[in-house]
Design a protein around this motif. Structure first.
Motif, PDB file in Angstrom:
ATOM      1  N   PRO B   7     -13.322   0.019  -0.190  1.00 55.85           N
ATOM      2  CA  PRO B   7     -13.389   1.467   0.048  1.00 55.85           C
ATOM      3  C   PRO B   7     -12.032   2.037   0.481  1.00 55.85           C
ATOM      4  O   PRO B   7     -11.219   1.323   1.038  1.00 55.85           O
ATOM      5  CB  PRO B   7     -14.391   1.588   1.198  1.00 55.85           C
ATOM      6  N   TYR B   8     -11.832   3.290   0.228  1.00 53.32           N
ATOM      7  CA  TYR B   8     -10.636   4.038   0.623  1.00 53.32           C
ATOM      8  C   TYR B   8      -9.341   3.422   0.087  1.00 53.32           C
ATOM      9  O   TYR B   8      -8.304   3.473   0.717  1.00 53.32           O
ATOM     10  CB  TYR B   8     -10.561   4.216   2.149  1.00 53.32           C
ATOM     11  N   ASP B   9      -9.468   2.804  -1.092  1.00 51.27           N
ATOM     12  CA  ASP B   9      -8.294   2.224  -1.720  1.00 51.27           C
ATOM     13  C   ASP B   9      -7.373   3.337  -2.239  1.00 51.27           C
ATOM     14  O   ASP B   9      -6.152   3.221  -2.207  1.00 51.27           O
ATOM     15  CB  ASP B   9      -8.763   1.324  -2.871  1.00 51.27           C
ATOM     16  N   VAL B  10      -7.985   4.425  -2.737  1.00 52.26           N
ATOM     17  CA  VAL B  10      -7.209   5.532  -3.302  1.00 52.26           C
ATOM     18  C   VAL B  10      -7.471   6.825  -2.538  1.00 52.26           C
ATOM     19  O   VAL B  10      -6.565   7.578  -2.203  1.00 52.26           O
ATOM     20  CB  VAL B  10      -7.543   5.720  -4.793  1.00 52.26           C
ATOM     21  N   LYS B  11      -8.749   7.053  -2.231  1.00 51.18           N
ATOM     22  CA  LYS B  11      -9.127   8.296  -1.537  1.00 51.18           C
ATOM     23  C   LYS B  11      -8.882   8.166  -0.043  1.00 51.18           C
ATOM     24  O   LYS B  11      -9.062   7.094   0.520  1.00 51.18           O
ATOM     25  CB  LYS B  11     -10.619   8.573  -1.769  1.00 51.18           C
ATOM     26  N   PRO B  12      -8.445   9.237   0.613  1.00 50.46           N
ATOM     27  CA  PRO B  12      -8.200   9.158   2.058  1.00 50.46           C
ATOM     28  C   PRO B  12      -9.486   8.991   2.870  1.00 50.46           C
ATOM     29  O   PRO B  12     -10.543   9.506   2.502  1.00 50.46           O
ATOM     30  CB  PRO B  12      -7.508  10.481   2.388  1.00 50.46           C
ATOM     31  N   HIS B  13      -9.360   8.256   3.967  1.00 53.71           N
ATOM     32  CA  HIS B  13     -10.466   8.052   4.896  1.00 53.71           C
ATOM     33  C   HIS B  13     -10.625   9.326   5.721  1.00 53.71           C
ATOM     34  O   HIS B  13      -9.626   9.896   6.176  1.00 53.71           O
ATOM     35  CB  HIS B  13     -10.127   6.863   5.798  1.00 53.71           C
ATOM     36  N   PRO B  14     -11.865   9.770   5.930  1.00 53.10           N
ATOM     37  CA  PRO B  14     -12.036  11.048   6.647  1.00 53.10           C
ATOM     38  C   PRO B  14     -11.488  11.035   8.074  1.00 53.10           C
ATOM     39  O   PRO B  14     -11.035  12.060   8.574  1.00 53.10           O
ATOM     40  CB  PRO B  14     -13.561  11.254   6.651  1.00 53.10           C
ATOM     41  N   LEU B  15     -11.496   9.873   8.721  1.00 58.46           N
ATOM     42  CA  LEU B  15     -11.044   9.821  10.109  1.00 58.46           C
ATOM     43  C   LEU B  15      -9.518   9.869  10.198  1.00 58.46           C
ATOM     44  O   LEU B  15      -8.947  10.661  10.941  1.00 58.46           O
ATOM     45  CB  LEU B  15     -11.568   8.553  10.788  1.00 58.46           C
ATOM     46  N   THR B  16      -8.853   9.005   9.452  1.00 62.09           N
ATOM     47  CA  THR B  16      -7.400   8.909   9.568  1.00 62.09           C
ATOM     48  C   THR B  16      -6.682   9.848   8.610  1.00 62.09           C
ATOM     49  O   THR B  16      -5.497  10.121   8.790  1.00 62.09           O
ATOM     50  CB  THR B  16      -6.926   7.471   9.274  1.00 62.09           C
ATOM     51  N   GLY B  17      -7.392  10.306   7.574  1.00 68.93           N
ATOM     52  CA  GLY B  17      -6.750  11.149   6.573  1.00 68.93           C
ATOM     53  C   GLY B  17      -5.792  10.387   5.677  1.00 68.93           C
ATOM     54  O   GLY B  17      -4.968  10.987   5.001  1.00 68.93           O
ATOM     55  N   MET B  18      -5.911   9.066   5.669  1.00 61.44           N
ATOM     56  CA  MET B  18      -5.002   8.262   4.861  1.00 61.44           C
ATOM     57  C   MET B  18      -5.792   7.239   4.053  1.00 61.44           C
ATOM     58  O   MET B  18      -6.833   6.765   4.493  1.00 61.44           O
ATOM     59  CB  MET B  18      -4.022   7.498   5.760  1.00 61.44           C
ATOM     60  N   TYR B  19      -5.266   6.928   2.853  1.00 60.33           N
ATOM     61  CA  TYR B  19      -5.842   5.779   2.145  1.00 60.33           C
ATOM     62  C   TYR B  19      -5.273   4.506   2.754  1.00 60.33           C
ATOM     63  O   TYR B  19      -4.279   4.555   3.498  1.00 60.33           O
ATOM     64  CB  TYR B  19      -5.572   5.874   0.640  1.00 60.33           C
ATOM     65  N   ASN B  20      -5.900   3.374   2.448  1.00 62.19           N
ATOM     66  CA  ASN B  20      -5.551   2.115   3.114  1.00 62.19           C
ATOM     67  C   ASN B  20      -4.061   1.800   3.069  1.00 62.19           C
ATOM     68  O   ASN B  20      -3.458   1.434   4.070  1.00 62.19           O
ATOM     69  CB  ASN B  20      -6.315   0.953   2.476  1.00 62.19           C
ATOM     70  N   GLY B  21      -3.486   1.963   1.868  1.00 65.04           N
ATOM     71  CA  GLY B  21      -2.089   1.590   1.702  1.00 65.04           C
ATOM     72  C   GLY B  21      -1.163   2.395   2.590  1.00 65.04           C
ATOM     73  O   GLY B  21      -0.230   1.869   3.188  1.00 65.04           O
ATOM     74  N   LYS B  22      -1.445   3.686   2.703  1.00 62.34           N
ATOM     75  CA  LYS B  22      -0.586   4.556   3.496  1.00 62.34           C
ATOM     76  C   LYS B  22      -0.680   4.192   4.979  1.00 62.34           C
ATOM     77  O   LYS B  22       0.327   4.120   5.679  1.00 62.34           O
ATOM     78  CB  LYS B  22      -0.996   5.999   3.284  1.00 62.34           C
ATOM     79  N   PHE B  23      -1.895   3.930   5.435  1.00 61.55           N
ATOM     80  CA  PHE B  23      -2.094   3.509   6.818  1.00 61.55           C
ATOM     81  C   PHE B  23      -1.347   2.201   7.051  1.00 61.55           C
ATOM     82  O   PHE B  23      -0.641   2.026   8.057  1.00 61.55           O
ATOM     83  CB  PHE B  23      -3.595   3.344   7.079  1.00 61.55           C
ATOM     84  N   GLY B  24      -1.485   1.291   6.092  1.00 59.89           N
ATOM     85  CA  GLY B  24      -0.809  -0.001   6.208  1.00 59.89           C
ATOM     86  C   GLY B  24       0.690   0.144   6.301  1.00 59.89           C
ATOM     87  O   GLY B  24       1.342  -0.488   7.134  1.00 59.89           O
ATOM     88  N   ILE B  25       1.250   1.024   5.472  1.00 51.82           N
ATOM     89  CA  ILE B  25       2.709   1.143   5.470  1.00 51.82           C
ATOM     90  C   ILE B  25       3.199   1.768   6.772  1.00 51.82           C
ATOM     91  O   ILE B  25       4.239   1.384   7.309  1.00 51.82           O
ATOM     92  CB  ILE B  25       3.215   1.908   4.220  1.00 51.82           C
ATOM     93  N   TRP B  26       2.417   2.688   7.333  1.00 48.50           N
ATOM     94  CA  TRP B  26       2.813   3.259   8.628  1.00 48.50           C
ATOM     95  C   TRP B  26       2.826   2.182   9.711  1.00 48.50           C
ATOM     96  O   TRP B  26       3.708   2.144  10.562  1.00 48.50           O
ATOM     97  CB  TRP B  26       1.878   4.400   9.038  1.00 48.50           C
ATOM     98  N   LEU B  27       1.825   1.302   9.686  1.00 49.15           N
ATOM     99  CA  LEU B  27       1.787   0.223  10.673  1.00 49.15           C
ATOM    100  C   LEU B  27       2.986  -0.696  10.481  1.00 49.15           C
ATOM    101  O   LEU B  27       3.635  -1.122  11.440  1.00 49.15           O
ATOM    102  CB  LEU B  27       0.492  -0.581  10.537  1.00 49.15           C
ATOM    103  N   PHE B  28       3.277  -0.986   9.216  1.00 51.91           N
ATOM    104  CA  PHE B  28       4.419  -1.838   8.916  1.00 51.91           C
ATOM    105  C   PHE B  28       5.705  -1.211   9.456  1.00 51.91           C
ATOM    106  O   PHE B  28       6.534  -1.888  10.065  1.00 51.91           O
ATOM    107  CB  PHE B  28       4.507  -2.068   7.413  1.00 51.91           C
ATOM    108  N   LEU B  29       5.821   0.106   9.274  1.00 43.96           N
ATOM    109  CA  LEU B  29       7.024   0.785   9.762  1.00 43.96           C
ATOM    110  C   LEU B  29       7.093   0.740  11.290  1.00 43.96           C
ATOM    111  O   LEU B  29       8.182   0.630  11.861  1.00 43.96           O
ATOM    112  CB  LEU B  29       7.064   2.232   9.270  1.00 43.96           C
ATOM    113  N   ALA B  30       5.925   0.776  11.943  1.00 46.88           N
ATOM    114  CA  ALA B  30       5.921   0.653  13.403  1.00 46.88           C
ATOM    115  C   ALA B  30       6.539  -0.679  13.804  1.00 46.88           C
ATOM    116  O   ALA B  30       7.341  -0.758  14.744  1.00 46.88           O
ATOM    117  CB  ALA B  30       4.499   0.764  13.941  1.00 46.88           C
TER     118      ALA B  30
END
Lengths: 583, 291
Positions: B7-30
């Protein structure tokens, strides 16, 4: 969904798998092998400590060679020779024991193994958010681990500057240290990949109805752990990189200059700071302590809730404590460095934060103990391990307080007391939790139960002997025996307490024997264990909704969550457990 | 690869407003911030701890003279990277609007700018690795070439006069056994006797006169160590970015035909990473070159 997995060829299904359950099992098995290997190193060291400079027994003598061991004449008359552990060998074994246990055994077992297998299931997810990244992190870990072991075969042997690799000693150490640094950089990369995956999975892939406060405590523990891995590991990666440059590119980050080695001054620009390494190292290594313990606490919480047949006492306190613990763990690191000559203002600050961080740990432990109150406890193997975890972790935690106070730390620093303290946290603490986890989730992973009686023998032996190993350490440390000493009988105060060291060594041998039933059980149950259905423990969390073992994709139908994680013995219900997923 | 749908591979998650990859890359950048943060902390700690007068400070007469890095080249590189960030965004924006061809073109420009950055960096590194600093045991004066000196403090706090010359090794003379007999050393304009404008000439230096001879490479000083390690790691990030962008330009671009949204998302994640790499340089430039 599920029938698709049968089409995959063997190597794709079991070796280069992207399925989180297979990867979790790969992690678990690899980490258990490293655990056994690290334990083996320690047995050799313990033999030397108990019987200094005596020839090693046949098993070890036959597999070890130069420079780890040296030949000595045992009997002048017959010319019979034996092999003894050398000082260099002892140092290498000590450094590698620590490194292997922490970075190659416990963390991969707790996070890579249990986290991988259980977390997506408990979130109701079909897999991790990034399945291929997950596979990459396992193979990166394996490469890093093999590289670490490769250190034993280079000239001069494996890294021998302690698991902490303090410069300047580590800067002038043999090639093994370079291998160690490369291995660490690879291992850190692996856990970074893993932690990103865990956080995204736990946040984004929770099924409908599974709000944050309906997550099992295990998921919370993994989530906090992942944040620690994500944010604390990079400074060590940086430090490792800097030390690597000091060794191979001639920089002097940790070399103050003027270092005389065998009468020759080391050629460097100087200007570096050995203390900088300690700061960067402990900035990782203190959060690392909580990386080691939090997943264990998560497992214990699951096992206790299940076997007391009651909701966990203070679920929200547990969650908030874990988060607070994670936050605080970033600002206590310098309590490892009181004796480096830091100012009293700074040490007072770290002393205060150290006392503060013990509060959430105590809250967690208290919640778990109160959860037992008034319960009709099922004493099965996972629960026995969980119950013995509680006092063991308490001993480990409480003995940490004198180390956190600057005044008492002056006496105890770098003695066996420190070793006793953190081994009580990690060995009868975390490792017992891991055993509890193996027994608890084994039926989920294999569809078969582990043998109960072998499990109880394993538990009893482990519980008795592990205390025989580590309890003497406290007394040794208070007697002033230093932690990295090769032969304590060379000092008067050490010789006086040699009996305790002998006791610890026999405890370790007993502990090794106590693992035999576990090994037999682990493999025997795979083929001959009693077959069970999806929910043998009558548990509530989502992983028990999926079939045992769960197919690729996990759930037959996407579950919908209707209630909290620990709804045991709800009044008015026909069963004493109400599962999270609605039927 | 498998039938499992995440789920949420392409479509944004309603809670975070991000798809998985985008959330992942932000964590990676952290985590990347922590990585570079540790390196910057190292820089600060070593600089603060350096004995007075030994840390090269741009334009300061109190240190070993000049600014040892080339600011104009770094300024050019800064321009390259900032422009590449703009083209990166344009690549993504065009893909989002459905223009594959334009998106690819901007991505290519980004790769080229990143390549230009590395080329400049190569010249910078190369000149440092062939530039020598020689510290003498005592004052050096031969054939009209005189060593310069400055008063520094040792870490123990005692005062110490350091005699030195900067320049290039023209020739290394060795005897039959390969042992070094002398160096033919060409001092830099400003250190040779006669000062600026004076025709420089090479001088012979014997190993016995030398206390330490090193290039301006990583082992030259704590400052150069910091410079090479931090910019080196940053350079590796640039190389990583180039590899990823080339992948999406070539093999990876096949995804556009089947899943255009997912492809655009991947470029967005690459862009986030790229902006981060850019941002690190924005910090590196003043910290290493200007301060």
């Amino acid at each position: 969904m599920s029938d698709h997995s049968h089409e995959l060829p063997f190597w794709k299904k079991y070796i280069f798998s992207v399925d989180h359950k297979v990867i979790g099992i790969q992690y678990t098995v690899t980490a258990l092998l490293f655990l056994a290997f690290g334990f083996g190193l320690m047995l050799v060291m313990r033999y030397q400590l108990a019987y200094p400079n005596q020839p090693l027994p046949g098993v070890f003598a036959s597999v070890l060679s130069e420079p780890v061991v040296g030949e000595v004449t045992v009997n002048e008359a017959t010319g019979e020779t034996g092999k003894v552990l050398t000082g260099d060998g002892y140092n290498a074994f000590g450094a590698m024991h620590g490194t292997i246990m922490v970075f190659l055994a416990i963390v991969p077992l707790a996070v890579g193994g249990f986290g991988n297998f259980v977390l997506p299931l408990q979130c109701g997810a079909p897999d991790m958010a990034f399945p291929r990244l997950n596979m990459a992190s396992y193979w990166t870990y394996l490469c890093g681990g093999i590289l670490m072991l490769f250190g034993f075969f280079v000239k001069g042997g494996a890294a021998n500057s302690g698991w902490t690799s303090y410069p300047p000693l580590s800067l002038i150490a043999t090639t093994g240290q370079t291998i160690w640094l490369l291995g660490m950089v690879i291992l850190i990369t692996s856990s970074l990949l893993g932690s990103v995956n865990f956080i995204v999975t736990a946040v984004q892939l929770r099924v409908q109805g599974l709000s944050f406060f309906r997550l099992p405590f295990f998921v919370w523990a993994q989530l906090v752990t992942s944040f620690l891995l994500l944010l604390a590991f990079p400074p060590l990666e940086a430090a490792g990189l800097l030390q690597l440059m000091d060794r191979v590119a001639g920089t002097s980050f940790f070399d103050p200059g003027g270092l005389i080695i065998s009468g020759v001054e080391r050629n460097s620009a100087g200007g570096g700071s050995p203390l900088l390494w300690q700061h960067l190292f402990w900035f990782l290594a203190h959060p690392e302590v909580y990386v080691l313990i939090l997943p264990g606490l998560g497992i214990i919480a699951e096992v206790i809730a299940n076997n007391t047949r009651k909701p966990l006492w203070g679920y929200k306190s547990l969650v908030y404590s874990a988060i607070f613990l994670g936050f605080m763990s970033f600002i206590v690191w310098a309590h490892h460095m009181y004796l480096t000559g830091m100012g009293t203002t700074l040490s007072t600050f770290f002393q205060a934060t150290t006392m503060i961080i013990s509060v959430p740990s105590v809250i967690i432990l208290t919640c778990l103990v109160i959860s037992l109150w008034g319960a009709r406890i099922r004493f099965n193997t996972p629960m026995l391990f969980a119950l013995s975890f509680l006092p063991m972790f308490a001993i480990g935690g409480l003995t940490g307080l004198p180390l956190g106070l600057t005044a008492s730390d002056i006496h105890l620093h770098d003695t066996y007391y420190v070793i006793g303290h953190f081994h009580y946290v990690v060995a009868p603490g975390t490792i017992f939790a891991m055993f509890a986890g193996v027994y608890y989730w084994y039926p989920k992973a294999s569809g078969r139960m582990m043998n109960e009686w072998l499990g109880r023998i394993h538990w009893f032996g482990s519980f008795v002997f592990i205390n025989a190993v580590f309890m003497p350490f406290f007394f040794l440390g208070m007697a002033g025996v230093l932690r990295r000493q090769f032969d304590q009988t060379e000092t008067l105060h050490g010789a006086a307490v040699q009996g305790l060291t002998v006791m610890a060594t026999w405890g370790a041998i007993g502990l090794a024997l106590a693992q035999i039933p576990f090994v037999i059980n682990f493999f025997w149950s795979m083929f001959a264990g009693q077959r069970v259905g999806a929910n043998p423990w009558k548990a509530t969390t989502l992983e028990w909704t999926a079939p045992s073992p769960p197919p690729h994709g996990n759930f037959d139908a996407v579950p919908v969550v209707a209630r909290g994680p620990y709804e045991y013995s709800v009044p008015g219900e026909s069963e004493d457990f109400s599962m999270q997923a609605t039927a | 690869m498998s039938a499992t749908v995440i789920p949420y591979d392409v479509k944004p998650h309603p809670l975070t407003g991000m798809y998985n990859g985008k959330f992942g890359i932000w964590l990676f950048l952290a985590s990347e911030i922590m990585l570079f943060g540790a390196l910057f902390s190292t820089y600060v700690l070593l600089r603060v701890g350096a004995p007075e007068g030994t840390w090269p400070i741009a334009g300061s007469p109190t240190t070993r003279g000049d600014n040892i890095l080339q600011v104009p080249l770094a300024a050019l590189n800064t321009a390259f990277l900032i422009t590449s960030s703009v083209t990166m965004v344009l690549a993504w924006a065009n893909l989002k609007m459905g223009s594959f061809k334009k998106g690819q073109q901007f991505l290519l420009v980004t790769v080229l700018l990143a390549g230009a950055f590395l080329v400049v960096k190569y010249f910078e590194y190369n000149s440092k690795l062939h530039h020598y600093a020689v510290t003498f045991n005592e004052h050096f004066d031969r054939d009209g070439v005189e060593s310069k000196s400055f008063k520094g403090l040792t870490q123990a706090g005692t005062e110490k006069t350091i005699h030195y010359l900067w320049g290039h090794v023209e020739e290394t003379k060795k005897d039959a056994d390969g042992a070094i007999q002398s160096y033919l050393f060409m001092p830099d304009h400003d250190t040779s006797h006669g000062g600026e404008g004076h025709e420089p000439k090479a001088v012979e230096i014997h190993p016995a006169e030398i206390a330490r001879m090193t290039t301006f490479g990583p082992g030259g000083s704590s400052f150069l160590g910091c410079y090479f390690v931090i910019t080196g790691l940053h350079g590796l990030h640039i190389v990583g970015g180039i590899v990823v962008m080339l992948w999406f330009l070539l093999t990876g671009s096949k995804m556009w035909k089947t899943q255009p949204d997912k492809y655009a998302n991947r470029i967005e994640c690459t862009g986030l990473y790229w902006h981060f790499v850019d941002l690190v340089w924005i910090f590196l430039f003043p910290v290493l070159y200007l301060l």
